[in-house]
Enzyme design. Structure first.
Site, short mmCIF file in Angstrom:
data_model
loop_
_atom_site.label_atom_id
_atom_site.label_comp_id
_atom_site.label_asym_id
_atom_site.label_seq_id
_atom_site.Cartn_x
_atom_site.Cartn_y
_atom_site.Cartn_z
N ASP A 23 15.06 -51.37 -23.87
CA ASP A 23 16.09 -52.24 -23.32
C ASP A 23 15.51 -53.62 -23.03
O ASP A 23 14.34 -53.74 -22.66
CB ASP A 23 16.77 -51.64 -22.09
CG ASP A 23 15.81 -51.37 -20.96
OD1 ASP A 23 15.57 -52.30 -20.16
OD2 ASP A 23 15.30 -50.23 -20.85
N GLU A 114 20.83 -50.51 -9.17
CA GLU A 114 19.54 -50.58 -8.50
C GLU A 114 19.58 -51.67 -7.45
O GLU A 114 20.53 -52.44 -7.37
CB GLU A 114 18.42 -50.84 -9.51
CG GLU A 114 18.59 -52.12 -10.32
CD GLU A 114 17.46 -52.32 -11.32
OE1 GLU A 114 16.31 -52.42 -10.88
OE2 GLU A 114 17.75 -52.38 -12.54
#
Length: 224
Positions: A23, A114
């Site tokens: 990613d 997150e």
């Protein structure tokens, strides 16, 4: 989606095949997609948006580069649950590259959950409010695309901020962030991770991701 989860669980139970991916975001200003593909990577998850005001300046070029190199690819959205509703952020994500189609090369969008440096713990939301926020995003994405988004998180965040909720087990594939030699304990009642982010360093840029299954399963995830 539930049928896919059951199928993938059966594959995971045999613990045979995996597929390498990675990613990226604008922090990787240039990526040698051809070299990554030649080295065996087959999927890329690319940052598209944050909140309802930010689009990643490299998303378009990264997406085009990944497509041209033959990757299965998709976008991800960095969540800011303190700034607007989940539905509003899903709409923004969809309007700026986060869509999905069952073409076999487009992953369902990923919601990145997150902590953010400088923000309140869990963005100031209670565990109940956080689960509701995620559900708002997920439901809107599903309404617009027919797919539920993948959920990216780590065990500590998920336990602290959702109370280790199991509300998404039968709908949303888990992308587990844990930098270790094994995935370890899976949070939230998921029986397994669909994708494991096992390192924050990948040879060709960004983070290393491992799909939990064979190439056929990855293609199925991009098909519906």
């Amino acid at each position: 989606m539930k049928s896919f989860l059951v199928t993938a669980l059966a594959l995971a139970g045999t613990a045979q095949a995996t597929v390498q991916g990675f990613d990226i975001s604008h922090y990787q200003s240039s990526v040698n997609f051809a070299a990554a593909y030649s080295a065996g990577a087959r999927f890329v998850i690319i940052k598209a948006t944050e909140g309802t005001t930010y689009t990643d300046p490299s998303f378009s070029s990264h997406y085009t580069g990944a497509t041209n190199a033959g990757f299965i690819r998709g976008g991800y959205h960095f969540a800011h649950p303190d700034s607007s509703t989940g539905a509003a952020q899903a709409d923004y994500f969809l309007a700026h590259g986060g869509g999905w189609s069952g073409d076999g090369i487009t992953l369902p969008g990923m919601l990145d959950l997150e902590s953010v440096s400088g923000s309140a713990t869990c963005f100031g939301l209670s565990t109940t409010a956080m689960v509701a926020w995620i559900k708002s995003f997920s439901d809107r994405y599903h309404t617009k695309t027919g797919r539920y988004p993948m959920l990216y998180t780590n065990p500590s965040w998920w336990t602290t901020c959702t109370g280790n909720s199991n509300a998404f087990v039968s709908t949303n594939p888990l992308v587990l962030a844990r930098y270790a030699s094994v995935p370890g304990t899976i949070p939230g009642g998921w029986p397994y991770q669909t994708i494991w982010q096992n390192s924050d360093s990948y040879t060709y840029g960004g983070d290393s991701d491992i799909f939990n299954g064979a190439m056929a399963g990855l293609t199925n995830l991009a098909t519906g």
